[in-house]
Design a protein around this motif. Structure first.
Motif, PDB file in Angstrom:
ATOM      1  N   GLU A 258       0.833  -1.208   0.000  1.00 51.36           N
ATOM      2  CA  GLU A 258       0.000   0.000   0.000  1.00 51.36           C
ATOM      3  C   GLU A 258       0.866   1.257   0.000  1.00 51.36           C
ATOM      4  N   GLU A 259       1.939   1.223   0.790  1.00 51.39           N
ATOM      5  CA  GLU A 259       2.855   2.373   0.823  1.00 51.39           C
ATOM      6  C   GLU A 259       3.468   2.616  -0.549  1.00 51.39           C
ATOM      7  N   ARG A 260       3.857   1.529  -1.225  1.00 51.94           N
ATOM      8  CA  ARG A 260       4.426   1.672  -2.572  1.00 51.94           C
ATOM      9  C   ARG A 260       3.401   2.274  -3.528  1.00 51.94           C
ATOM     10  N   GLU A 261       2.160   1.773  -3.434  1.00 51.55           N
ATOM     11  CA  GLU A 261       1.093   2.302  -4.305  1.00 51.55           C
ATOM     12  C   GLU A 261       0.846   3.769  -4.035  1.00 51.55           C
ATOM     13  N   LYS A 262       0.805   4.138  -2.752  1.00 59.11           N
ATOM     14  CA  LYS A 262       0.588   5.544  -2.410  1.00 59.11           C
ATOM     15  C   LYS A 262       1.734   6.407  -2.911  1.00 59.11           C
ATOM     16  N   GLU A 263       2.950   5.883  -2.798  1.00 61.85           N
ATOM     17  CA  GLU A 263       4.110   6.628  -3.278  1.00 61.85           C
ATOM     18  C   GLU A 263       4.043   6.820  -4.792  1.00 61.85           C
ATOM     19  N   GLU A 264       3.627   5.773  -5.502  1.00 60.46           N
ATOM     20  CA  GLU A 264       3.482   5.883  -6.959  1.00 60.46           C
ATOM     21  C   GLU A 264       2.388   6.891  -7.316  1.00 60.46           C
ATOM     22  N   GLN A 265       1.278   6.856  -6.587  1.00 62.73           N
ATOM     23  CA  GLN A 265       0.202   7.822  -6.828  1.00 62.73           C
ATOM     24  C   GLN A 265       0.702   9.236  -6.574  1.00 62.73           C
TER      25      GLN A 265
ATOM     26  N   LYS B 149       3.800  10.343  -6.751  1.00 61.56           N
ATOM     27  CA  LYS B 149       4.733  10.719  -7.808  1.00 61.56           C
ATOM     28  C   LYS B 149       3.987  11.112  -9.075  1.00 61.56           C
ATOM     29  N   SER B 150       2.964  10.352  -9.438  1.00 64.43           N
ATOM     30  CA  SER B 150       2.207  10.687 -10.648  1.00 64.43           C
ATOM     31  C   SER B 150       1.434  11.989 -10.447  1.00 64.43           C
ATOM     32  N   HIS B 151       0.936  12.222  -9.235  1.00 66.29           N
ATOM     33  CA  HIS B 151       0.220  13.463  -8.939  1.00 66.29           C
ATOM     34  C   HIS B 151       1.162  14.662  -9.067  1.00 66.29           C
ATOM     35  N   VAL B 152       2.355  14.534  -8.499  1.00 62.83           N
ATOM     36  CA  VAL B 152       3.343  15.616  -8.570  1.00 62.83           C
ATOM     37  C   VAL B 152       3.760  15.859 -10.012  1.00 62.83           C
ATOM     38  N   ALA B 153       3.945  14.780 -10.777  1.00 63.09           N
ATOM     39  CA  ALA B 153       4.317  14.931 -12.188  1.00 63.09           C
ATOM     40  C   ALA B 153       3.196  15.629 -12.959  1.00 63.09           C
ATOM     41  N   GLY B 154       1.945  15.291 -12.650  1.00 59.32           N
ATOM     42  CA  GLY B 154       0.811  15.949 -13.291  1.00 59.32           C
ATOM     43  C   GLY B 154       0.766  17.432 -12.965  1.00 59.32           C
ATOM     44  N   LEU B 155       1.010  17.765 -11.706  1.00 63.83           N
ATOM     45  CA  LEU B 155       1.019  19.179 -11.309  1.00 63.83           C
ATOM     46  C   LEU B 155       2.150  19.934 -11.993  1.00 63.83           C
ATOM     47  N   ALA B 156       3.300  19.296 -12.104  1.00 59.99           N
ATOM     48  CA  ALA B 156       4.434  19.947 -12.759  1.00 59.99           C
ATOM     49  C   ALA B 156       4.148  20.205 -14.231  1.00 59.99           C
ATOM     50  N   SER B 157       3.535  19.228 -14.905  1.00 59.86           N
ATOM     51  CA  SER B 157       3.220  19.425 -16.325  1.00 59.86           C
ATOM     52  C   SER B 157       2.134  20.484 -16.490  1.00 59.86           C
ATOM     53  N   GLU B 158       1.163  20.501 -15.566  1.00 59.35           N
ATOM     54  CA  GLU B 158       0.117  21.531 -15.621  1.00 59.35           C
ATOM     55  C   GLU B 158       0.722  22.918 -15.412  1.00 59.35           C
ATOM     56  N   ARG B 159       1.637  23.011 -14.478  1.00 56.63           N
ATOM     57  CA  ARG B 159       2.298  24.293 -14.204  1.00 56.63           C
ATOM     58  C   ARG B 159       3.085  24.761 -15.425  1.00 56.63           C
ATOM     59  N   GLU B 160       3.779  23.817 -16.058  1.00 51.67           N
ATOM     60  CA  GLU B 160       4.567  24.155 -17.245  1.00 51.67           C
ATOM     61  C   GLU B 160       3.658  24.619 -18.383  1.00 51.67           C
ATOM     62  N   SER B 161       2.528  23.959 -18.553  1.00 53.82           N
ATOM     63  CA  SER B 161       1.602  24.376 -19.618  1.00 53.82           C
ATOM     64  C   SER B 161       1.018  25.755 -19.313  1.00 53.82           C
ATOM     65  N   LEU B 162       0.761  26.046 -18.042  1.00 54.31           N
ATOM     66  CA  LEU B 162       0.262  27.373 -17.675  1.00 54.31           C
ATOM     67  C   LEU B 162       1.315  28.450 -17.935  1.00 54.31           C
ATOM     68  N   ARG B 163       2.573  28.131 -17.668  1.00 55.89           N
ATOM     69  CA  ARG B 163       3.648  29.090 -17.951  1.00 55.89           C
ATOM     70  C   ARG B 163       3.740  29.371 -19.448  1.00 55.89           C
ATOM     71  N   GLY B 164       3.624  28.319 -20.252  1.00 51.38           N
ATOM     72  CA  GLY B 164       3.648  28.495 -21.704  1.00 51.38           C
ATOM     73  C   GLY B 164       2.484  29.342 -22.174  1.00 51.38           C
ATOM     74  N   ARG B 165       1.331  29.087 -21.604  1.00 48.35           N
ATOM     75  CA  ARG B 165       0.138  29.867 -21.974  1.00 48.35           C
ATOM     76  C   ARG B 165       0.307  31.333 -21.593  1.00 48.35           C
ATOM     77  N   LEU B 166       0.839  31.593 -20.401  1.00 47.85           N
ATOM     78  CA  LEU B 166       1.083  32.960 -19.962  1.00 47.85           C
ATOM     79  C   LEU B 166       2.056  33.665 -20.896  1.00 47.85           C
ATOM     80  N   HIS B 167       3.095  32.951 -21.301  1.00 51.38           N
ATOM     81  CA  HIS B 167       4.084  33.532 -22.219  1.00 51.38           C
ATOM     82  C   HIS B 167       3.424  33.898 -23.563  1.00 51.38           C
ATOM     83  N   ARG B 168       2.605  32.984 -24.072  1.00 52.62           N
ATOM     84  CA  ARG B 168       1.916  33.275 -25.347  1.00 52.62           C
ATOM     85  C   ARG B 168       0.965  34.456 -25.216  1.00 52.62           C
ATOM     86  N   LEU B 169       0.267  34.552 -24.090  1.00 53.65           N
ATOM     87  CA  LEU B 169      -0.642  35.685 -23.872  1.00 53.65           C
ATOM     88  C   LEU B 169       0.116  37.014 -23.801  1.00 53.65           C
TER      89      LEU B 169
END
Length: 117
Positions: free
Chosen positions: A55-62, A64-84
Protein backbone atom coordinates in the motif's frame (compact mmCIF):
# COMPACT_ATOMS: atom_id res chain seq x y z
CA UNK A 1 18.08 -37.48 -3.04
CA UNK A 2 19.05 -35.40 -6.03
CA UNK A 3 21.91 -33.93 -4.09
CA UNK A 4 23.51 -37.36 -3.86
CA UNK A 5 23.60 -37.68 -7.65
CA UNK A 6 25.09 -34.22 -8.11
CA UNK A 7 27.70 -34.75 -5.42
CA UNK A 8 28.60 -38.28 -6.54
CA UNK A 9 31.00 -36.91 -9.14
CA UNK A 10 32.99 -35.04 -6.50
CA UNK A 11 35.85 -37.16 -5.23
CA UNK A 12 35.88 -37.37 -1.44
CA UNK A 13 36.35 -39.98 1.22
CA UNK A 14 33.52 -42.15 2.48
CA UNK A 15 33.83 -40.59 5.92
CA UNK A 16 33.59 -37.10 4.49
CA UNK A 17 30.54 -38.09 2.43
CA UNK A 18 28.78 -39.34 5.56
CA UNK A 19 29.53 -36.07 7.37
CA UNK A 20 28.09 -34.06 4.50
CA UNK A 21 24.94 -36.19 4.53
CA UNK A 22 24.53 -35.58 8.24
CA UNK A 23 24.95 -31.84 7.78
CA UNK A 24 22.46 -31.83 4.91
CA UNK A 25 19.86 -33.66 6.92
CA UNK A 26 20.44 -31.45 9.95
CA UNK A 27 20.02 -28.37 7.79
CA UNK A 28 16.85 -29.71 6.14
CA UNK A 29 15.38 -30.67 9.51
CA UNK A 30 16.14 -27.17 10.82
CA UNK A 31 14.28 -25.63 7.89
CA UNK A 32 11.25 -27.87 8.44
CA UNK A 33 11.16 -27.15 12.16
CA UNK A 34 11.33 -23.40 11.49
CA UNK A 35 8.35 -23.64 9.16
CA UNK A 36 6.43 -25.69 11.69
CA UNK A 37 7.33 -23.28 14.52
CA UNK A 38 5.70 -20.38 12.70
CA UNK A 39 2.33 -19.72 14.22
CA UNK A 40 -0.66 -18.43 12.29
CA UNK A 41 -0.18 -15.13 14.12
CA UNK A 42 3.30 -14.76 12.65
CA UNK A 43 2.13 -15.54 9.15
CA UNK A 44 -0.82 -13.11 9.39
CA UNK A 45 1.52 -10.50 10.83
CA UNK A 46 3.90 -10.97 7.91
CA UNK A 47 1.01 -10.85 5.46
CA UNK A 48 -0.23 -7.60 6.99
CA UNK A 49 3.29 -6.20 6.94
CA UNK A 50 3.63 -7.12 3.26
CA UNK A 51 0.24 -5.57 2.47
CA UNK A 52 1.20 -2.38 4.29
CA UNK A 53 4.42 -2.13 2.32
CA UNK A 54 2.50 -2.74 -0.90
CA UNK A 55 0.00 0.00 0.00
CA UNK A 56 2.85 2.37 0.82
CA UNK A 57 4.43 1.67 -2.57
CA UNK A 58 1.09 2.30 -4.31
CA UNK A 59 0.59 5.54 -2.41
CA UNK A 60 4.11 6.63 -3.28
CA UNK A 61 3.48 5.88 -6.96
CA UNK A 62 0.20 7.82 -6.83
CA UNK A 63 1.99 10.74 -5.18
CA UNK A 64 4.73 10.72 -7.81
CA UNK A 65 2.21 10.69 -10.65
CA UNK A 66 0.22 13.46 -8.94
CA UNK A 67 3.34 15.62 -8.57
CA UNK A 68 4.32 14.93 -12.19
CA UNK A 69 0.81 15.95 -13.29
CA UNK A 70 1.02 19.18 -11.31
CA UNK A 71 4.43 19.95 -12.76
CA UNK A 72 3.22 19.42 -16.32
CA UNK A 73 0.12 21.53 -15.62
CA UNK A 74 2.30 24.29 -14.20
CA UNK A 75 4.57 24.16 -17.25
CA UNK A 76 1.60 24.38 -19.62
CA UNK A 77 0.26 27.37 -17.67
CA UNK A 78 3.65 29.09 -17.95
CA UNK A 79 3.65 28.49 -21.70
CA UNK A 80 0.14 29.87 -21.97
CA UNK A 81 1.08 32.96 -19.96
CA UNK A 82 4.08 33.53 -22.22
CA UNK A 83 1.92 33.27 -25.35
CA UNK A 84 -0.64 35.69 -23.87
CA UNK A 85 2.08 38.21 -23.07
CA UNK A 86 3.46 37.94 -26.58
CA UNK A 87 -0.02 38.47 -28.00
CA UNK A 88 -0.57 41.48 -25.71
CA UNK A 89 2.73 42.99 -26.91
CA UNK A 90 1.66 42.38 -30.49
CA UNK A 91 -1.68 44.13 -29.86
CA UNK A 92 0.14 47.04 -28.28
CA UNK A 93 2.51 47.42 -31.26
CA UNK A 94 -0.35 47.29 -33.78
CA UNK A 95 -2.40 49.78 -31.78
CA UNK A 96 0.56 52.14 -31.49
CA UNK A 97 1.12 51.95 -35.25
CA UNK A 98 -2.57 52.66 -35.90
CA UNK A 99 -2.51 55.66 -33.57
CA UNK A 100 0.79 56.86 -34.98
CA UNK A 101 2.61 56.78 -31.63
CA UNK A 102 6.31 56.13 -31.23
CA UNK A 103 7.30 52.78 -29.73
CA UNK A 104 8.89 54.32 -26.61
CA UNK A 105 5.88 56.39 -25.51
CA UNK A 106 3.18 54.89 -23.34
CA UNK A 107 0.04 56.92 -22.99
CA UNK A 108 -2.96 56.60 -20.76
CA UNK A 109 -5.31 56.32 -23.74
CA UNK A 110 -3.33 53.37 -25.08
CA UNK A 111 -3.48 51.62 -21.71
CA UNK A 112 -7.25 52.13 -21.52
CA UNK A 113 -7.74 50.79 -25.04
CA UNK A 114 -5.71 47.72 -24.21
CA UNK A 115 -7.75 47.17 -21.06
CA UNK A 116 -10.94 47.16 -23.11
CA UNK A 117 -9.53 44.57 -25.46
Amino acid sequence: MNHMKSFAAIPMSKCMRDMCKEEDYAFLNNQKSREIDKTPKESTFREREWQQKQEEREKEEQWKSHVAGLASERESLRGRLHRLREFRDFQKRVLMQDLGLEPGTASENLTQLLMRL
